[in-house]
Write an enzyme that holds these catalytic residues in place. Structure first.
Site, short mmCIF file in Angstrom:
data_model
loop_
_atom_site.label_atom_id
_atom_site.label_comp_id
_atom_site.label_asym_id
_atom_site.label_seq_id
_atom_site.Cartn_x
_atom_site.Cartn_y
_atom_site.Cartn_z
CG ASN A 17 35.40 27.04 29.99
OD1 ASN A 17 36.50 26.92 29.53
ND2 ASN A 17 34.70 28.14 29.80
CG ASP A 18 31.39 28.49 28.70
OD1 ASP A 18 31.73 28.22 29.84
OD2 ASP A 18 31.31 29.65 28.26
CD GLN A 34 35.43 28.79 25.27
OE1 GLN A 34 36.14 29.61 25.81
NE2 GLN A 34 35.39 28.67 23.95
CD1 TRP A 42 38.90 29.01 30.82
CD2 TRP A 42 40.50 30.57 30.96
NE1 TRP A 42 38.55 30.04 30.00
CE2 TRP A 42 39.52 31.01 30.06
CE3 TRP A 42 41.61 31.37 31.20
CZ2 TRP A 42 39.60 32.24 29.41
CZ3 TRP A 42 41.69 32.60 30.55
CH2 TRP A 42 40.69 33.02 29.67
CB SER A 75 31.28 30.73 24.63
OG SER A 75 31.84 29.86 25.58
NE ARG A 130 32.42 36.85 28.47
CZ ARG A 130 32.76 37.83 29.30
NH1 ARG A 130 33.37 38.90 28.83
NH2 ARG A 130 32.48 37.73 30.60
CG ASP A 131 29.75 34.19 26.04
OD1 ASP A 131 30.87 33.95 25.57
OD2 ASP A 131 29.54 34.37 27.24
CD GLU A 186 30.78 34.88 31.86
OE1 GLU A 186 31.87 35.42 31.63
OE2 GLU A 186 30.67 33.85 32.52
#
Ligand code: FRU
Length: 489
Positions: A17-18, A34, A42, A75, A130-131, A186
């Protein structure tokens, strides 16, 4: 089942993913992402790693940061030091429910990493913090050489932290909540861009991804947005009240920019999927893909600074080497890997429709409507309906500006369809389910006869296999040729 993309980054195997830790160092673009090293869904979140010297041909590297029983690696970002040292700042998602920011360092171009003994280096005791994206602050070092933008996802807030050593962080401000609720925020980023190429005017642009949550989430699913404003070294402010849509398709999420890109350019990659149905997108040995890399700029359109996106991949040069199709009124058969450029005079042609027909009744329709001032992309057919109840759908983008010339750049690469309208002023990116055979392309215009004034250029991309070349660590994936040829000269 769509074939693997040829000129987009995909994982050599398993789930992606990301984009994470995008960084350019010593002539190489590194993309971490990710990744589930153990499956096509996932889970077990870790950082995968690929690199490229041209943003078009990618080489897969071994997993960079691996999950453990009590910590997943969510992330984050990477910055390059003057000596080539890479520092990663990422979210440790602990099994006990806390999300906090950690640090790791690599001295070998991102293949091996040493995690900081004092991890996490930034912990608010939050379960949704996060992130982290690290941004260089060369113009305001008095506040801290480095800026971290991260989210309190559920509160819909972006938090700003400053640091001189990437280890000790001081909170300097926050932005939000603004815009609709019922979403989490996000993957923020903050980029400084000249407005209309004027180096004297350089607003800051906050980039943000939103994902619907709750009992009755928006079926359109996850999406990217931006806000133009200013940053004083401590916090971001804006005159604008809302979030602008960054891409109007269903499948452009978690986009962030590369650190240290040549010429300080803002080059973005985003994940081409949607949390609404990412888990059920057909997969065999791999699942997930990145968008084309995009160069971001700011242009005044209808009196407002707007984000403009241009493909930053050399693959688009193939269009320049290709002659226009002789009769755009005839249906044309192409492969699933092609770039298509259409140019016309908008007030002569009226509505312009580009119809892509794939296996069975699968189709994608791109309709430019100068009267409604919209561009819509519809994906339809049994395969789209079977994928997920919300997959078969129409994405509609508003067209800004008073341009009398229509221009579309369409990139089709297996399941990935990206449309750039009027020199990147609007983009619509979607997964499509056109199958695995060929595609029949038909162009029609509303006004009879105006097809003659339309220019259609098609470059088929014939890299022999996939868009990711495996290195020796991936013994189960066969290497591929990196040569590119254009068939339609
Ligand atoms: C966005 C996201 C991030 C998180 C990561 C986990 O797509 O939910 O907020 O760090 O994915 O894989």
């Amino acid at each position: 089942m769509s074939p693997r993309p040829r000129f987009h980054l995909t994982p050599a195997r398993n789930w992606m993913n990301d984009p994470n830790g995008l960084v350019y160092v010593d002539g190489t673009w590194h993309a971490f992402f990710q990744h589930n090293p153990e499956g096509t869904d996932w889970g077990n979140m870790s950082w995968g790693h690929a690199s490229s010297t041209d943003l078009e041909h990618w080489r897969a590297h071994p997993v960079a940061l691996r999950h453990s029983d009590d910590e997943q690696i969510y992330s984050g970002s990477v910055v390059a030091g003057d000596d080539g040292t890479l520092t990663a700042i990422y979210t440790s998602a602990y099994a006990r429910g806390i999300q906090a920011q950690s640090r790791a360092v690599s001295h070998d171009g991102g293949d091996t990493w040493t995690v900081d003994v004092s991890n996490p280096v930034l912990d608010r005791g939050s379960s949704d913090f996060r992130d982290p994206k690290i941004v260089r602050m060369p113009t305001r070092p008095e506040s801290g050489k480095w800026l971290m933008v991260a989210v309190e996802a559920v509160e819909r807030r972006v938090l700003f932290y400053a640091s001189d050593d990437l280890r000790t962080w001081r909170e300097t401000g926050s932005f939000g909540p603004v815009g609709p609720d019922g979403v989490v925020w996000e993957c923020p980023d903050l980029v400084r861009l000249p407005l209309d190429n004027d180096p004297a005017q350089t607003p800051w642009v906050l980039l943000l991804s939103t994902n619907p949550v709750g009992a009755d989430p928006d079926p359109a699913g996850s999406a990217m947005h931006y806000v133009v404003g200013s940053f004083d070294g401590e916090t971001f402010t804006t005159q604008n009240t809302g979030l602008e849509r960054l891409d109007h398709g269903r499948d452009f999420y978690a986009g962030v920019t590369f650190d240290s890109a040549p010429g300080d350019e803002a080059i973005m990659l985003a994940w081409m999927s949607n949390w609404r149905y990412a888990h059920v997108v057909p997969a065999t040995t791999w699942r997930g893909a990145m968008s084309l890399p995009r160069r971001l700029s700011l242009r005044t359109i209808d009196g407002q600074p707007r984000l403009v996106q241009h493909p930053a991949s050399p693959v688009v040069r193939q269009l320049a080497d290709t002659a226009a199709a002789t009769d755009p009124a005839e249906p044309i058969t192409i492969t699933l890997h092609a770039l298509i450029e259409l140019r016309w005079t908008a007030d002569i042609a009226g509505k312009v429709r580009l119809h892509l027909a794939g296996d069975g009744d699968a189709s994608a329709d791109i309709v430019f409507d100068p009267t409604a001032k919209t561009l819509s992309v519809t994906r339809a057919g049994e395969a789209a309906q079977a994928l997920h109840p919300d997959f078969a759908s129409t994405s509609t983008a508003p067209l800004h500006g008073g341009s009398r010339t229509g221009r579309l750049l369409v990139s089709l690469d297996g399941p990935l369809l990206e449309v750039f309208i009027n020199d990147g002023e609007t983009t619509v990116s979607n997964l499509v389910t056109l199958g695995s055979g060929t595609v029949t392309l038909t162009v029609t215009t509303e006004e009879p006869g105006s097809l003659r004034t339309l220019t259609l250029v098609i470059a088929e991309i014939n890299t022999s296999e996939s868009g990711v070349e495996a290195d020796s660590a991936f013994t189960t994936v066969s290497p591929l040729s990196s040569s590119l040829t254009t068939t339609r000269k």
